[in-house]
Motif scaffolding. Structure first.
Motif, PDB file in Angstrom:
ATOM      1  N   GLU A  89     -11.394  10.016   4.550  1.00 60.01           N
ATOM      2  CA  GLU A  89     -11.456   9.520   5.932  1.00 60.01           C
ATOM      3  C   GLU A  89     -11.238  10.661   6.933  1.00 60.01           C
ATOM      4  O   GLU A  89     -11.386  10.473   8.143  1.00 60.01           O
ATOM      5  CB  GLU A  89     -10.390   8.440   6.167  1.00 60.01           C
ATOM      6  CG  GLU A  89     -10.723   7.105   5.541  1.00 60.01           C
ATOM      7  CD  GLU A  89      -9.596   6.095   5.716  1.00 60.01           C
ATOM      8  OE1 GLU A  89      -8.830   6.183   6.684  1.00 60.01           O
ATOM      9  OE2 GLU A  89      -9.475   5.208   4.852  1.00 60.01           O
ATOM     10  N   HIS A  94      -7.866  13.064   2.036  1.00 57.57           N
ATOM     11  CA  HIS A  94      -8.537  11.753   1.932  1.00 57.57           C
ATOM     12  C   HIS A  94      -9.899  11.858   2.621  1.00 57.57           C
ATOM     13  O   HIS A  94     -10.006  12.502   3.673  1.00 57.57           O
ATOM     14  CB  HIS A  94      -7.664  10.684   2.599  1.00 57.57           C
ATOM     15  CG  HIS A  94      -8.069   9.294   2.244  1.00 57.57           C
ATOM     16  ND1 HIS A  94      -9.138   8.668   2.845  1.00 57.57           N
ATOM     17  CD2 HIS A  94      -7.566   8.423   1.338  1.00 57.57           C
ATOM     18  CE1 HIS A  94      -9.262   7.447   2.315  1.00 57.57           C
ATOM     19  NE2 HIS A  94      -8.322   7.277   1.399  1.00 57.57           N
ATOM     20  N   SER A 105     -12.375   3.703  -1.078  1.00 56.58           N
ATOM     21  CA  SER A 105     -12.523   5.165  -1.198  1.00 56.58           C
ATOM     22  C   SER A 105     -12.555   5.580  -2.671  1.00 56.58           C
ATOM     23  O   SER A 105     -13.056   6.647  -3.000  1.00 56.58           O
ATOM     24  CB  SER A 105     -11.415   5.880  -0.436  1.00 56.58           C
ATOM     25  OG  SER A 105     -10.172   5.358  -0.788  1.00 56.58           O
ATOM     26  N   HIS A 144       0.852  -1.198   0.000  1.00 54.51           N
ATOM     27  CA  HIS A 144       0.000   0.000   0.000  1.00 54.51           C
ATOM     28  C   HIS A 144       0.888   1.248   0.000  1.00 54.51           C
ATOM     29  O   HIS A 144       2.040   1.206   0.438  1.00 54.51           O
ATOM     30  CB  HIS A 144      -0.926  -0.013   1.243  1.00 54.51           C
ATOM     31  CG  HIS A 144      -1.963   1.064   1.200  1.00 54.51           C
ATOM     32  ND1 HIS A 144      -1.767   2.300   1.781  1.00 54.51           N
ATOM     33  CD2 HIS A 144      -3.184   1.120   0.596  1.00 54.51           C
ATOM     34  CE1 HIS A 144      -2.839   3.057   1.553  1.00 54.51           C
ATOM     35  NE2 HIS A 144      -3.712   2.364   0.836  1.00 54.51           N
ATOM     36  N   THR A 167      -6.278   7.523  -2.140  1.00 56.34           N
ATOM     37  CA  THR A 167      -4.828   7.759  -2.290  1.00 56.34           C
ATOM     38  C   THR A 167      -4.438   7.834  -3.770  1.00 56.34           C
ATOM     39  O   THR A 167      -3.667   8.703  -4.160  1.00 56.34           O
ATOM     40  CB  THR A 167      -4.019   6.653  -1.573  1.00 56.34           C
ATOM     41  OG1 THR A 167      -4.528   5.381  -1.946  1.00 56.34           O
ATOM     42  CG2 THR A 167      -4.082   6.819  -0.064  1.00 56.34           C
ATOM     43  N   ASP A 184      -3.693   1.598  -4.108  1.00 56.21           N
ATOM     44  CA  ASP A 184      -4.725   1.824  -3.081  1.00 56.21           C
ATOM     45  C   ASP A 184      -5.471   0.506  -2.849  1.00 56.21           C
ATOM     46  O   ASP A 184      -5.172  -0.521  -3.480  1.00 56.21           O
ATOM     47  CB  ASP A 184      -5.655   2.983  -3.477  1.00 56.21           C
ATOM     48  CG  ASP A 184      -6.537   2.668  -4.688  1.00 56.21           C
ATOM     49  OD1 ASP A 184      -6.482   1.549  -5.223  1.00 56.21           O
ATOM     50  OD2 ASP A 184      -7.298   3.563  -5.093  1.00 56.21           O
ATOM     51  N   SER A 185      -6.457   0.558  -1.978  1.00 62.96           N
ATOM     52  CA  SER A 185      -7.123  -0.687  -1.578  1.00 62.96           C
ATOM     53  C   SER A 185      -7.797  -1.385  -2.754  1.00 62.96           C
ATOM     54  O   SER A 185      -7.772  -2.617  -2.840  1.00 62.96           O
ATOM     55  CB  SER A 185      -8.171  -0.386  -0.509  1.00 62.96           C
ATOM     56  OG  SER A 185      -7.578   0.303   0.544  1.00 62.96           O
ATOM     57  N   ASN A 226     -12.061  -1.354   4.596  1.00 65.90           N
ATOM     58  CA  ASN A 226     -11.256  -1.319   5.832  1.00 65.90           C
ATOM     59  C   ASN A 226     -12.046  -1.916   6.990  1.00 65.90           C
ATOM     60  O   ASN A 226     -12.423  -1.237   7.946  1.00 65.90           O
ATOM     61  CB  ASN A 226     -10.878   0.125   6.185  1.00 65.90           C
ATOM     62  CG  ASN A 226     -10.036   0.788   5.128  1.00 65.90           C
ATOM     63  OD1 ASN A 226     -10.168   0.492   3.939  1.00 65.90           O
ATOM     64  ND2 ASN A 226      -9.168   1.697   5.530  1.00 65.90           N
TER      65      ASN A 226
HETATM   66  P1  13P Z   1      -7.118   3.960  -0.051  1.00 65.57           P
HETATM   67  O1  13P Z   1      -5.663   3.766  -0.356  1.00 65.57           O
HETATM   68  O2  13P Z   1      -7.947   2.931  -0.712  1.00 65.57           O
HETATM   69  O3  13P Z   1      -7.533   5.361  -0.380  1.00 65.57           O
HETATM   70  O4  13P Z   1      -7.300   3.734   1.528  1.00 65.57           O
HETATM   71  C1  13P Z   1      -6.662   4.504   2.464  1.00 65.57           C
HETATM   72  C2  13P Z   1      -6.451   3.806   3.759  1.00 65.57           C
HETATM   73  O5  13P Z   1      -6.646   4.311   4.822  1.00 65.57           O
HETATM   74  C3  13P Z   1      -5.995   2.460   3.732  1.00 65.57           C
HETATM   75  O6  13P Z   1      -5.829   2.021   5.010  1.00 65.57           O
END
Ligand code: 13P
Ligand code: SF4
Length: 334
Positions: A219, A217, A148, A43, A234, A59-60, A133
């Motif tokens: 979050e 982001h 995301s 990641h 991200t 990213d995820s 997550n």
């Molecule tokens: P992304 O990379 O999918 O945006 O997720 C961010 C994150 O907090 C991963 O733990």
């Protein structure tokens, strides 16, 4: 597994074996990868050296897609536990290794399955959209997973009058409610890294760098998102920083992403948004448990391994498959 390894994994979460400091870890890892037909997926929040030895950094969503299609026999997941679990869910015949079993996630931990199950029962006419997550147990209690990168498209793909529970991130959920005009019921979870940005320090930074664009982001808390010029996953933040004409960016996410931003746009200036503590930037302590030494040891001894009971795996896979289908039909992935 030898007893020592069992004890070490129980006690530390990783193989606590001393590595010869004169060993060329980059070379040794490359050799082991070749010998064992292994890939390293990392990641963006991993330390720069780990990103540099990885076969894929993303990213995820990108990581889940790569985990699903790899032809390697072994996947070393340089990320956190829920990410490695997702790789195992999607690719049960592969050996999935994680350098440190204790690389958890505060957001995932904020949603215990027993409590979430009771919450779900209070909203029987709602479907559950969960952010990736979360643990496999929460995935198994969900109807659709999102990341995301695709959360907005996933929610918009559902009928307007569909009642939805969004879990576990209340900040991402509130942001998606705002941009889609929905009224999803939010589970009260959050990420410790994205909740700790200091609005006061960011405001001061913006005043000192009036030419800078602030990117965040989803979050992050609403107060931080309100002062952002761009909000995205991200990968989206990385693309924006690379292509936007601004030369300076204040980046409100885990600071590991700056490594790829600097590589993509070496003439631009990237400033990590400061947290509300004495540190200058915001690091995820879980992501940063992984080290090159631990990656070397886990490849060498093929431990710690992610194992999952088949009933749980199948139940957790269903909402991930649904996410992939919606992402495909929305043209988000090809
Ligand atoms: P992304 O990379 O999918 O945006 O997720 C961010 C994150 O907090 C991963 O733990
Ligand atoms: Fe979890 Fe936040 Fe760390 Fe991502 S950055 S792994 S959401 S604690």
């Amino acid at each position: 597994m030898v007893d020592f390894a069992k004890d070490s994994l129980l006690q530390h979460g990783f193989l606590d074996i001393e590595v010869d400091p004169s060993l060329d870890l980059f070379g040794a890892i490359a050799e082991l990868k070749k010998e064992k037909n292994a890939v390293i997926l990392a990641h963006y929040y991993q330390e720069p050296d780990i990103q540099d030895i990885a076969d894929y950094v993303g990213d995820s969503l990108g990581l889940a897609r790569n985990a699903a299609k790899t032809e390697a026999d072994i996947i070393v997941f340089a990320g956190v536990h829920f990410m490695a679990e997702t790789a195992k869910i999607l690719n049960p015949t592969k050996k999935v290794l994680i350098p440190d079993l204790k690389a958890g996630c505060s957001l995932s931990d904020s949603c215990p399955p027993e409590l979430f199950s009771a919450f779900k029962q209070k909203h029987p006419d709602h479907i559950v959209v969960s952010y990736i997550n979360c643990s496999a147990a929460i995935k198994a209690l969900s109807d659709i997973i999102c990341t995301s990168s695709n959360a907005r498209a996933i929610v918009e793909s559902l009928p307007k009058d569909q009642k939805i529970i969004f879990a576990p991130d209340k900040n991402l959920g509130a942001y998606i409610n705002k941009v889609t005009g929905r009224d999803m019921v939010l589970w009260n979870g959050a990420c410790m890294v994205h909740e700790i940005f200091s609005l006061e320090k960011i405001t001061r930074l913006k005043a000192r760098h009036p030419e800078a664009k602030m990117i965040a982001h989803p979050e992050c808390e609403d107060a931080v998102l309100q002062v952002a010029d761009f909000i995205g996953s991200t990968t989206e933040l990385l693309k924006y920083a690379e292509h936007d004409k601004a030369q300076t960016f204040i980046v409100a996410t885990e600071s590991g992403i700056l490594h790829k931003m600097i590589a993509a746009a070496p003439t631009k200036t990237f400033i990590a948004a400061p947290p509300d503590n004495a540190c200058a930037c915001n690091e995820c302590p879980h992501m940063k448990r992984n080290t090159l030494e631990k990656i070397y040891l886990c490849l060498k001894y093929e431990q710690p391994e992610i194992l999952m009971e088949e009933t749980l795996r199948l139940a957790a896979k269903r909402p991930i498959d649904r996410m992939m289908e919606i992402s495909l039909s929305a043209g988000l992935v090809h």
